[in-house]
Design a protein around this motif. Structure first.
Motif, PDB file in Angstrom:
ATOM      1  N   GLU A  51      57.079  89.565  -1.759  1.00 53.15           N
ATOM      2  CA  GLU A  51      56.399  88.600  -2.609  1.00 53.15           C
ATOM      3  C   GLU A  51      56.757  87.339  -1.779  1.00 53.15           C
ATOM      4  N   THR A  63      61.118  94.316  -1.075  1.00 51.20           N
ATOM      5  CA  THR A  63      61.498  95.588  -1.432  1.00 51.20           C
ATOM      6  C   THR A  63      61.607  96.589  -0.201  1.00 51.20           C
ATOM      7  N   THR A  77      64.670  96.324  -4.307  1.00 51.23           N
ATOM      8  CA  THR A  77      64.074  94.738  -4.121  1.00 51.23           C
ATOM      9  C   THR A  77      65.169  93.809  -4.074  1.00 51.23           C
ATOM     10  N   PHE A  98      59.476 104.118  -5.588  1.00 48.10           N
ATOM     11  CA  PHE A  98      58.804 102.899  -5.997  1.00 48.10           C
ATOM     12  C   PHE A  98      57.285 103.036  -5.832  1.00 48.10           C
ATOM     13  N   ASN A 143      51.473  94.195   0.041  1.00 44.89           N
ATOM     14  CA  ASN A 143      51.786  95.859   0.363  1.00 44.89           C
ATOM     15  C   ASN A 143      50.748  96.367   1.190  1.00 44.89           C
ATOM     16  N   GLU A 192      57.260  96.322   0.391  1.00 43.36           N
ATOM     17  CA  GLU A 192      56.221  95.480  -0.537  1.00 43.36           C
ATOM     18  C   GLU A 192      57.180  94.003  -0.320  1.00 43.36           C
ATOM     19  N   SER A 227      61.050  87.490  -2.234  1.00 43.08           N
ATOM     20  CA  SER A 227      61.471  88.700  -2.318  1.00 43.08           C
ATOM     21  C   SER A 227      60.992  89.881  -1.552  1.00 43.08           C
TER      22      SER A 227
END
Length: 587
Positions: free
Chosen positions: A253, A291, A195, A178, A265, A251, A289
């Protein structure tokens, strides 16, 4: 869309005048600032018809309500007892009391909508979330966020509010490695990652990972959603191996209270990235979202275990203390556990038809090394039981049953839970370190004796230890309560009562706070508690839930949400507001 006047009548908003003696309150139906029907309709248009005005889900069981339907009522009554049903409903939550018992699906109880949001954004993308957040901020409307409603502190529902429902934010992407956005082109995090949109639930996430020979650090119940779970820190059967769920986040969103859709991140928006991983949900923004790091699947070993003795046996609490004192040694072997301490206990699963004083649960050992087998796990558990009962021959009966699964999913699919719902109740909890577990066994025994309600008992989860202590979250740290980095055990106590039984509720809550949880606070005064499973009115909640991180979290909250668009209790920055007559007002 329903007219404001009819909303007021249905929601029972007859006490707003008291709340509106305050000069700074969130808008509510009947107030001068509540958006007009036209404004709500315009929001619905921008959302392409995804603005909902749901009736209380139990209304179908009440003949006085326009939604009354006998067949629908039967389905609701059946589903009401399962967490999956509440997860699929736009406003319902797994415990009745967070909706103020306002519309339980039994016609003998009253039904109004005043315990529920007025409108719901049925979000299917980050922009839907943004539209809802912007509308709430610009109109001073109270905003809440619901993923699955699997929330023991009632943060995902509120009266007189607009709710962002993330249930239909769907999608999974799998990565062999990633590269976080905003990092240098050569920067890449090695190893598998996933993710997941924030509407993803643990059962789906674990299953899809299993199909790719992967394992994740995930919640025990399949209906837990990634959003609230990860933002609260997230303990797991695999935390003792890999660390907290928040430690795996690479990470996110997020839609901020200012309406920005950001990717955070270790390379950009690093303060927000730090805060969201453990700082609590519904606070710094709406997660859309995330990850997370994944791990190669391994064999997964379990032992179901039981110790039983006659009710009232004097040695019982000494044996319990001895077992718990050996948890740090079990952790050294890579073992985790979900265990239960219950007096006057009966169980169909164990074929116990007469009351006993018991200790039972499941011990777990990932097969990371050749020597980690179900045989070695069972031998370790048997040795713990033998050591604990050695001084009391003939007084205790023990039982163990070992099972090996090809991977974590093999265990998780038939055993995930709890999946029950539809009750009234509260939780209390405490994190326990090695000192609390090993320094004074007499004090340990007395604490759990005091903290264990008859027939309900206390839970002792071995989900901390080396994996949590040695975790290396991206960016060097995160906002997970520092007490977790010393803890071995997360201990939970629950109480319950019948709907609308205020007298029993007050009695049980007083016992939970002043007796049961207080006994564990005194046992481990320098520790804290896990925000997602705790007493909602925990004393000094700021430091109990976040320790030394709280002041930094508060600064970040003020930076990203100076308007207090997002508010919940107990959540970072919530001190400046209180609920008066179901309206949120400044103190």
């Amino acid at each position: 869309m329903a007219k404001v006047s009819s909303l007021i009548q249905f929601l029972g908003l007859t006490t707003l005048s008291l709340a509106w003696s305050h000069t700074h309150c969130k808008a509510a139906p009947g107030s001068p600032f509540w958006p007009s029907d036209i404004e709500w309709s315009q929001l619905n248009t921008t959302l392409s018809g995804r603005l909902l005005a749901p009736s209380p889900p139990g209304a179908v069981c009440h003949p006085t309500q326009p939604d009354f339907n006998v067949l629908s009522c039967l389905a609701v009554q059946t589903g009401w007892l399962t967490s999956s049903w509440h997860a699929d409903n736009p406003v319902s939550t797994i415990e009745n009391n967070w909706n103020n018992d306002t519309c339980i699906p039994l016609p003998t109880y009253p039904c109004t909508g005043e315990g529920y949001p007025v409108y719901v954004v049925n979000a299917t993308c980050a922009n839907d979330v943004k539209l809802g957040v912007d509308f709430a901020r610009e109109n001073g409307v109270r905003l809440v966020v619901k993923g699955t409603g699997h929330d023991y502190l009632g943060r995902s529902v509120a009266p007189n509010s607009l709710s962002i429902w993330t249930h239909h934010l769907r999608g999974l992407d799998f990565h062999d490695s990633f590269r976080p956005q905003g990092c240098s082109p050569s920067f890449e995090i090695e190893g598998p990652a996933i993710t997941a949109a924030s509407g993803t639930q643990m059962l789906e996430l674990d299953y899809e990972a299993h199909l790719r020979n992967l394992t994740i650090v995930g919640g025990g119940a399949g209906t837990v959603g990634v959003g609230g779970y990860l933002t609260g820190g997230g303990h797991s059967a695999l935390s003792s191996t890999y660390g907290m769920a928040a430690d795996q986040v690479l990470e996110i969103e997020i839609v901020t209270p200012g309406g920005d859709i950001l990717i955070a991140n270790e390379c950009q928006h690093t303060d927000l990235f730090w805060a969201v991983r453990g700082g609590g949900g519904s606070t710094f923004g709406v997660l859309t979202s995330v990850t997370i790091k994944a791990f190669p699947s391994t064999q997964f070993n379990t032992v179901t275990a039981l110790i039983a003795t006659a009710p009232g046996t004097d040695a019982y609490w000494s044996v319990i203390a001895n077992i718990l004192s050996q948890f740090p040694s079990l952790d050294e072997l890579g073992i985790s556990a979900y265990t239960f301490i219950v007096t006057s206990f009966m169980s169909a699963d164990f074929n116990i038809t007469s009351p006993i004083d018991g200790y039972y649960g499941i011990f777990m050992l990932p097969g990371l090394h050749p020597e980690n087998t179900s045989t070695s796990l069972e031998a370790a558990v048997k040795q713990v039981f033998a050591d604990a009962t050695a001084s009391y021959p003939g007084q205790f009966v023990t039982y163990t049953n070992a099972t090996s699964y090809p991977d974590f999913w093999g265990y998780y699919e038939p055993n995930n839970g709890p999946l029950s719902a539809g009750n009234d109740g509260l939780l209390g909890s405490r994190l326990l370190d090695k000192k609390a577990l090993t320094e004074n066994l007499t004090a340990l025994a007395e604490a759990f004796k005091t903290a264990s309600p008859l027939g309900i008992g206390a839970q002792a989860y071995l989900v901390g230890g080396r994996g949590v202590q040695n975790a290396k979250p991206r960016g060097g740290s995160n906002a997970v309560n520092s007490a977790w980095r010393k803890a071995f055990v997360h201990s939970v106590i629950s109480v319950g009562w019948n709907p609308l039984d205020e007298k029993t509720k007050e009695e049980q809550e007083a016992l939970l706070n002043g007796t049961y949880t207080e006994a564990l606070r005194k046992l481990a005064p320098d520790m804290g508690a896990y925000i997602n499973e705790a007493y909602v009115n925990e004393p000094d909640w700021q430091h109990t839930f976040w320790g030394d991180n709280y002041e930094r979290l508060l600064e970040i909250k003020k930076k990203y949400d100076p308007w207090d668009v997002l508010w919940c209790h107990p959540c970072v920055g919530s001190e400046g507001w209180e609920v008066v007559d179901n309206v949120l007002c400044r103190v």
